[in-house]
Motif scaffolding. Structure first.
Motif, PDB file in Angstrom:
ATOM      1  N   ARG A  85       5.226  -2.895  -3.760  1.00  0.00           N
ATOM      2  CA  ARG A  85       4.330  -2.011  -4.514  1.00  0.00           C
ATOM      3  C   ARG A  85       2.927  -1.996  -3.921  1.00  0.00           C
ATOM      4  O   ARG A  85       2.316  -0.937  -3.782  1.00  0.00           O
ATOM      5  CB  ARG A  85       4.233  -2.462  -5.968  1.00  0.00           C
ATOM      6  N   ARG A  89       0.664   1.062  -2.039  1.00  0.00           N
ATOM      7  CA  ARG A  89      -0.241   1.552  -3.079  1.00  0.00           C
ATOM      8  C   ARG A  89      -0.922   2.853  -2.650  1.00  0.00           C
ATOM      9  O   ARG A  89      -0.962   3.174  -1.462  1.00  0.00           O
ATOM     10  CB  ARG A  89      -1.268   0.478  -3.449  1.00  0.00           C
ATOM     11  N   ARG A 141       5.672   1.351 -14.584  1.00  0.00           N
ATOM     12  CA  ARG A 141       6.929   1.631 -13.893  1.00  0.00           C
ATOM     13  C   ARG A 141       8.078   1.089 -14.735  1.00  0.00           C
ATOM     14  O   ARG A 141       7.947   0.039 -15.361  1.00  0.00           O
ATOM     15  CB  ARG A 141       6.940   0.945 -12.525  1.00  0.00           C
ATOM     16  N   GLU A 143      11.241  -0.914 -15.318  1.00  0.00           N
ATOM     17  CA  GLU A 143      11.848  -2.076 -14.672  1.00  0.00           C
ATOM     18  C   GLU A 143      13.032  -2.546 -15.492  1.00  0.00           C
ATOM     19  O   GLU A 143      12.961  -2.597 -16.718  1.00  0.00           O
ATOM     20  CB  GLU A 143      10.828  -3.211 -14.563  1.00  0.00           C
TER      21      GLU A 143
END
Length: 165
Positions: A85, A89, A141, A143
């Motif tokens: 991630r 970015r 996000r 998950e």
């Protein structure tokens, strides 16, 4: 690139800082303690402290006057996802007024990553928190399972004021 952090009194850290002649150094403080950061290709000069590897960086730490350390405990299983991630970015923070530097720090002996951002002043950081770039960077996000070992926490530090003895 290596990144080392140690804590202590402002006077002790200033004397330690003056004995190190390689790499980039930044000493800051808050109401509780002072912090000395050392960025180098070499080894640590600190007897006590925390050791990190820099995963991502932009800007020069020595120009920072206000630091925000987002301390993020990550599970062993979550480390690859977390690092992916940050390597991917949006890089919008670099365009923000008052932004100085960012370091994404991988811990060498713990589970707590640090996202270090440095600013010209606290108001620049607060303005960023109200921006679209901040909202984009902090989108949630989906998950299947949490990659976080426990909740993250933030510490802040200001440019050091040297105490007269």
């Amino acid at each position: 690139m290596n990144f080392y952090i140690t804590y202590g009194t402002s006077s002790y850290l200033e004397s330690l800082k003056s004995s190190i002649h390689e790499g980039s150094l930044l000493a800051l403080q808050n109401e509780d303690t002072a912090i000395l950061m050392h960025e180098t290709n070499g080894k640590s000069y600190f007897k006590e402290g925390k050791d990190y590897e820099i995963l991502d960086s932009s800007g020069a730490i020595v120009d920072g006057k206000f630091a925000v350390l987002n301390n993020i405990p990550v599970t062993d299983e979550g480390r690859p996802v977390f690092e992916y991630r940050f390597k991917n970015r949006a890089r919008l923070i670099e365009q923000e007024p008052g932004f100085v530097a960012i370091r994404v720090l991988r811990p060498l002996h713990s589970e707590t990553y640090i996202i270090l951002t440095l600013w010209e002043n606290e108001s620049s950081f607060k303005n960023w928190q109200q921006s679209q770039a901040y909202n984009k960077a902090h989108e949630k996000r989906e998950e299947k399972q949490s990659i976080f070992a426990r909740p993250s926490y933030v510490t802040t530090y200001y440019q050091m004021e040297i105490e007269e003895e």
